[in-house]
Design an enzyme around this catalytic site. Structure first.
Site, PDB file in Angstrom:
ATOM      1  N   ASP A 157      24.018  53.754  25.039  1.00 26.66           N
ATOM      2  CA  ASP A 157      23.355  54.977  24.622  1.00 26.66           C
ATOM      3  C   ASP A 157      21.851  54.716  24.684  1.00 26.66           C
ATOM      4  O   ASP A 157      21.409  53.565  24.757  1.00 26.66           O
ATOM      5  CB  ASP A 157      23.798  55.332  23.203  1.00 26.66           C
ATOM      6  CG  ASP A 157      23.060  56.525  22.637  1.00 26.66           C
ATOM      7  OD1 ASP A 157      23.040  57.571  23.298  1.00 26.66           O
ATOM      8  OD2 ASP A 157      22.488  56.396  21.539  1.00 26.66           O
ATOM      9  N   ASP A 215      18.909  57.042  22.884  1.00 27.97           N
ATOM     10  CA  ASP A 215      18.157  57.371  21.664  1.00 27.97           C
ATOM     11  C   ASP A 215      18.806  56.741  20.439  1.00 27.97           C
ATOM     12  O   ASP A 215      19.972  56.979  20.147  1.00 27.97           O
ATOM     13  CB  ASP A 215      18.083  58.884  21.487  1.00 27.97           C
ATOM     14  CG  ASP A 215      17.393  59.562  22.664  1.00 27.97           C
ATOM     15  OD1 ASP A 215      16.301  59.107  23.030  1.00 27.97           O
ATOM     16  OD2 ASP A 215      17.959  60.516  23.225  1.00 27.97           O
ATOM     17  N   GLU A 228      10.467  40.933   0.548  1.00 25.80           N
ATOM     18  CA  GLU A 228      10.556  39.890  -0.477  1.00 25.80           C
ATOM     19  C   GLU A 228      10.333  38.502   0.148  1.00 25.80           C
ATOM     20  O   GLU A 228      11.286  37.852   0.564  1.00 25.80           O
ATOM     21  CB  GLU A 228      11.910  39.964  -1.193  1.00 25.80           C
ATOM     22  CG  GLU A 228      12.133  41.300  -1.903  1.00 25.80           C
ATOM     23  CD  GLU A 228      13.444  41.351  -2.667  1.00 25.80           C
ATOM     24  OE1 GLU A 228      13.775  40.354  -3.344  1.00 25.80           O
ATOM     25  OE2 GLU A 228      14.135  42.372  -2.572  1.00 25.80           O
TER      26      GLU A 228
END
Length: 386
Positions: A15, A17, A310
């Site tokens: 695919d 997008d 983090e």
């Protein structure tokens, strides 16, 4: 230990997008501007409904949800020029160029199959060097009678490739795409483009966090050879700001003190990089430069509401340094973000990440970045104030 082989394939159908190209950000920007004219505000709540749909289906969903005083055709006619003006700003998703170059370099046949019209597909890939040469076949949504989740687009791609559907591997980001691939009798790897939705992709043969985590050898394809001592080198990228108080769980719950950064002002940067564990170098304004491991994401064990940054500075400090300027230079990737069955298994994995990062950062290809001016700039700025 060798990974178990799932199934031999000879072709890969991708695919476009949300799988290879990060179109979501551009679509959101265009929709914000368009809806603003009607006094509406795009908040992304419709993203899941429009991902993987044909342009007309997506238009109908937005028109209905926001109660717009126009039809779906009028909506698209006005939106398309705004979208096409931004095509040059659509970036490949992390791992896309690496995957395409790898498969092409090993002679693996590839096809593009997208619900977008063929002309739109060709326009999008024209901005990315070499992409049009990677694909033996391109099938657009305007070349079939029904788009995904109908299997027709993938069956047509296999037909043009002169390949049996069962010999094809589909790589998709959307539920309609996964449904279409499975209905076509193909193997499907899902790379969900909507955060925290992986549990919905139960029909896929494999669900991965990003293209960085795709292991072609599982499907009988040539493996990547670019992992080095448990790490994947990436293009260096930078992020910085004052150290803030986090959730309080780093030291108290995990025994691992993190130097958290605010996500404010970093939303676009965070959206560019998949959740996972990274490593690199950290410059602290009053102390120096240190090795660093860092998680980006929602921390599934604690189920964060927002995507967070983090960092864990791999050094023993005697006191807190909240408010100090922290500059991070990320040089590589270790693993995707995953959930853990217990706190103990999470802590064990974090310490394994530390060992991998510390060992890797001694390699010349990574250690050279310790001298990057960005890391020293916060030190110099602090010295100038003395």
């Amino acid at each position: 230990m060798a990974k178990p082989l799932k199934k031999l394939v000879s072709c890969v159908i991708l695919d476009l997008d949300g799988t290879l190209l990060d179109t979501d950000g551009v679509v959101s920007d265009v929709l914000k501007g368009f809806l603003g004219k009607y006094g509406k505000q795009w908040d992304g709540r419709e993203a899941q409904r429009i991902i993987g749909k044909t342009p007309l289906e997506a238009a109908a969903a937005v028109v209905e949800e926001y109660g717009l005083p126009c039809g779906k055709d009028e909506f698209l006619a006005e939106l398309y020029p705004m979208f096409f003006a931004q095509l040059c700003n659509i970036r490949p998703l992390p791992g896309a160029n690496r995957l395409l170059k790898h498969l092409s370099g090993h002679g693996v046949t590839m096809a593009l199959a997208s619900n977008s019209p063929r002309g739109n597909i060709k326009s999008k890939i024209s901005y990315h060097q070499g992409w049009k040469d990677y694909f033996s076949v391109i099938v657009g949504g305007d070349e079939v009678t029904a788009g995904k989740p109908s299997p027709e687009i993938f069956l047509e791609a296999a037909k043009r490739l002169n390949t049996e559907p069962s010999s094809c591997l589909v790589v998709e980001d959307s539920m309609p795409g996964v449904t279409a691939g499975k209905a076509a009798g193909m193997e499907v790897v899902a790379v969900p483009s909507v955060p925290k939705q992986a549990h919905l992709y139960t029909s896929a043969d494999e669900v991965i966090n990003s293209l960085l985590d795709l292991q072609p050898e599982k499907w009988g394809l040539p493996p990547f050879q670019d992992w080095i001592e448990g790490t994947l080198p990436t293009e260096p990228w930078y992020i910085g700001g004052p150290v803030i108080k986090g959730f309080g769980r780093g030291s108290r719950v995990l025994g691992i003190p993190t130097a958290n950064l605010s996500t404010e002002g970093h939303s676009s940067l965070l959206s560019e990089h998949p959740s996972g564990v990274y490593f690199g170098w950290a410059g602290l304004s009053t102390r120096g430069v240190y090795k660093m491991a860092m998680s980006i994401g929602w921390n599934p064990y604690f189920n964060n509401a927002e995507k967070t940054i983090e960092p864990w500075l791999l050094h023993e400090f005697n006191e807190d340094f909240y408010g100090e300027e922290l500059h991070l230079l990320i040089v590589g990737y270790i693993r995707p973000e995953v959930n853990f069955p217990s706190l103990e298994s999470l802590i064990e994995k974090i310490h394994e990440d530390r060992r991998i990062a510390e060992r890797a950062l001694d390699l010349p290809m990574y250690s050279k970045h310790k001298e990057d001016p960005y890391l020293k700039s916060c030190l110099n700025r602090e010295l100038n104030h003395l």
